[in-house]
Structures are given as C-alpha cells and as structure tokens.
Design a protein around this motif. Sequence first.
Motif, PDB file in Angstrom:
ATOM      1  N   SER A  52      56.098  77.032  71.710  1.00 61.41           N
ATOM      2  CA  SER A  52      56.069  76.561  73.098  1.00 61.41           C
ATOM      3  C   SER A  52      57.476  76.504  73.691  1.00 61.41           C
ATOM      4  O   SER A  52      57.680  76.837  74.862  1.00 61.41           O
ATOM      5  N   ARG A  56      58.784  78.706  76.977  1.00 61.52           N
ATOM      6  CA  ARG A  56      59.455  78.088  78.127  1.00 61.52           C
ATOM      7  C   ARG A  56      60.836  78.697  78.328  1.00 61.52           C
ATOM      8  O   ARG A  56      61.237  79.029  79.444  1.00 61.52           O
ATOM      9  N   GLN A  62      54.954  77.265  83.370  1.00 62.51           N
ATOM     10  CA  GLN A  62      54.228  76.196  82.702  1.00 62.51           C
ATOM     11  C   GLN A  62      53.861  76.649  81.297  1.00 62.51           C
ATOM     12  O   GLN A  62      53.560  77.820  81.076  1.00 62.51           O
ATOM     13  N   VAL A  63      53.905  75.698  80.379  1.00 64.62           N
ATOM     14  CA  VAL A  63      53.496  75.952  79.004  1.00 64.62           C
ATOM     15  C   VAL A  63      52.570  74.809  78.604  1.00 64.62           C
ATOM     16  O   VAL A  63      52.938  73.644  78.724  1.00 64.62           O
ATOM     17  N   THR A  75      56.066  71.657  82.768  1.00 65.18           N
ATOM     18  CA  THR A  75      56.305  72.445  83.963  1.00 65.18           C
ATOM     19  C   THR A  75      57.798  72.498  84.238  1.00 65.18           C
ATOM     20  O   THR A  75      58.455  71.460  84.302  1.00 65.18           O
ATOM     21  N   GLU A  76      58.311  73.686  84.385  1.00 64.59           N
ATOM     22  CA  GLU A  76      59.712  73.879  84.752  1.00 64.59           C
ATOM     23  C   GLU A  76      59.809  73.855  86.270  1.00 64.59           C
ATOM     24  O   GLU A  76      59.115  74.607  86.959  1.00 64.59           O
TER      25      GLU A  76
END
Length: 176
Positions: A52, A56, A62-63, A75-76
């Motif tokens: 994960s 990212r 989003q992951v 969420t970035e």
Amino acid sequence: MTRIIGLAGWSGAGKTSLIVKLLPCLMRRGLSVSTLKHAHHRFDVDVPGKDSYEHRRAGARQVMVASGLRWALMTELGTAPEPALPELLARMDRVDLILVEGFKRDAHPKIEVHRAANGKPWMRPEMPGIVAVASDTPPPYDLPRVDLDDIEGVADLVTAHAAPLCAIRWDMRQEA
C-alpha cells in the motif's frame, strides 16, 4: 443519533492519554465510539516497503487496504486544501459518539484538558465552545470540572455535554 464532543488543550496536556482511558469507560456504558484526531504536522500511517505504501508513493490518489479484520482508506491531498471537520465527519460511520481531538477552533462543544505542569495558559475565554474542564487544578472560570484522573467523571462530562452532530452550526468556526 451521533453526538460529538471535542477534547481541546495545548500539546502535552494529556488529551491522547485521556482518550485512551476514556474509550473503554464509555464503551462499558454501552456507547459505540469513534475518534477523529487532527495532526498539525506531516504524518504517515503506512509502512515503507508495504504494498500500500508503494502504491501511494507511485502516485495513487487513494489507496484502500482491506482484510477480514479492518480496512483503511488513505487519500493524498496533493495541492487540495485540508478537509474541514464537517467533511471528515461526513465520511465516518454512524456511532453514538465521536470524540474529536484537536480542531479546537471549530464550533462543536469541547472539554478543555489542562495540566498545570505543562505551563500553558487556559484556553477559555479566548477559545469559545469550551463547556467543561478536565484538569489537575481549578480553572480561573466557572464551568463544570473534574480531575484529569477521574475517568468516570470525565465520561460523565462527555455524555452530559456532547451535542447532536446535526445540531452543530459549523459556520460558527472561531478564529481565535
């Protein structure tokens, strides 16, 4: 109906320690409780080297990681603004109570957590929205107060002063 209350205090006052002790007490009272914590600095909940993390780092906006025990969505934001408290709360599942750590200038009711040895000033009256106090010393104002170590007493304050989420006027955010 989901209710909300914040624990507000300067860094080092013991907010996180208090929440960790408070959660089992509230759950013994039959409440389902979630928490939302504001971080003032860059933080990471993922572990370098894990799939994960690599997803990212490679640019996924989003992951989501899911297992039989839990799931998490990261969420970035990139250059997008930090989401406001109401936006974050809207993403949470329905529970009886949400404890918010931080977001001290927002409109929800708050219990001020104050530790004398911390050497920081009291937050009220400069920080409106404070409805009660958990401290190791009496405050210079008249609000309900319990000792920091009285977890049952703090739980009583939480249940007495938590407000329905739908009743919060988010446009009343304080700029103090």
